[in-house]
Design a protein around this motif. Structure first.
Motif: not given
Length: 385
Positions: A74-78, A201-217
């Motif tokens: 899902g999305t962050a909102v979902q 929060l664990a899913t949030d941080l996982t998504d943040v890590i993925t985004a940084v790794s992909a250059g989506q700062v």
């Protein structure tokens, strides 16, 4: 389940547990039937008999639909909506329990009922803690007077109308207190609400890590800032927990030995996703009590610190740097408030449940840096308790 609530799990008659164990033995014979949920309930109901009693089984976490990677991403909102729904359901159940107990002597957990003034304060704090989620879910349209019983009953009724059969079952089977002391209902529901937030929060941080790794700062910065905001919002649970009566807590905590918040899997996942813990902490009871999390770290789990280093984002992009500082401050304030409340209830040198070090452990844990590149803020205050 109601019978368990009227006796306390620690005091359930042997003939009942033998009957439940016999029922569990017959589960493999139910070919073609999904018995996962029933099996999880029986594991929790029989944990003291089986010798598997711990923090997770005490809170019935396997019976709650916590946010997590086992669900559709899902999305962050979902994902926030899933957390909000469970958060609201847990707290309105607590409100409903307190309202029933104030007018019905036959309500479960009859021992050491709080004085009317304490009960009223508890209801106010419960509503304040639930209100942000209720508003985002559009279950309330405007501020509710949390001091009026009729207003509280309207909110409980509004939430009850959207409950599914699965929701009602989860609420019932996830409340298996060890004793019949009134305040244990509060204790369990607040801890479940905290676990719900840390699971998200664990899913949030996982998504943040993925985004940084992909250059989506920018996406990473937005998600981490939202996570910090949610953690600050959840601090409203601390004043609610502070309404627990110390004498009542000490009356039931004797029977919670073996279940300690130090075993919180979701909190350790959040902490380790911020930065990999050092060897000393990894080999401490904090991580030895959650072996699956410790194993993931030892097998190379990636933290936000790791990807910031790899992306040469230290010092990071201004927006991401601000979000890192916000999240670090929110974690540090959470730790500080947890420590202050534990000192109030347990005392400055008292052991915690499950033979843990209690307040001395929490005192030292406050000093742990959340991120290597952002030393933890050490606020003198925290949420008012």
């Amino acid at each position: 389940m109601t019978t368990y609530q009227h006796h306390g799990k620690h005091f359930v008659p042997d003939e009942w547990t033998r009957a439940l164990a016999a029922a569990r033995d017959r589960l493999p014979q139910l070919h073609g039937t999904n018995t996962r949920y029933l099996s999880a309930f029986l594991a929790g109901a029989l944990d003291k008999v089986d010798g598997t009693y711990d923090y997770r089984s005490y809170l019935g976490l396997a019976l709650l639909r916590l946010p997590g990677t086992d669900q559709a991403p899902g999305t962050a909102v979902q994902q926030l909506a899933r957390r909000d729904r469970l958060h609201a359901i847990l707290l309105t159940d607590l409100i409903a329990f307190e309202l029933r107990a104030a007018h019905n002597v036959h309500t479960p957990l009859p021992l050491m009922r709080p004085a009317p003034a304490v009960a009223a304060k508890r209801l106010r704090h419960a509503m304040r803690a639930a209100m942000p989620a209720l508003r985002r879910l559009s279950l309330v349209e405007h501020a509710t007077d949390s001091s009026q019983v009729t207003a509280l009953r309207r909110v409980v009724a509004a939430v009850s109308m959207v409950l599914t059969d699965e929701d009602r079952r989860a609420l019932q089977v996830s409340m298996l207190p060890v004793h019949t002391v009134h305040d244990e209902w509060l204790f369990i529901r607040v801890l479940q609400a905290f676990e719900t937030t840390f699971a998200l929060l664990a899913t949030d941080l996982t998504d943040v890590i993925t985004a940084v790794s992909a250059g989506q700062v920018p996406r990473a910065a937005s998600r981490l800032a939202a996570a910090a905001s949610l953690l600050r919002e959840s601090a409203a649970l601390w004043p609610l927990m502070a309404t627990i009566q110390p004498d009542a807590f000490h009356a039931f905590r004797t029977f919670t030995e073996g279940a300690s918040a130090i075993q919180s899997r979701h909190y350790k996942i959040v902490e380790s996703l911020c930065r990999a813990p050092g060897t000393a902490r990894l080999d401490s009871p904090a991580y030895l009590s959650v072996p699956e999390v410790r194993t993931a770290i030892m097998h190379g789990q990636i933290s936000l610190d790791d990807v910031l280093d790899a992306a040469h984002q230290s010092p990071p992009d201004p927006a991401l740097g601000a979000a890192v500082r916000e999240f670090a401050a929110a974690i540090s304030q959470w730790r500080q408030t947890h420590y202050r409340l534990a000192v109030r209830i347990l005392g400055p040198e008292r052991n915690g449940t499950g033979y843990t070090e209690g307040t001395p452990y929490l005192r030292d844990a406050r000093q742990e840096s959340v991120f290597h590149h952002c030393p933890s803020a050490r606020p003198d205050g925290g949420a008012e308790i």
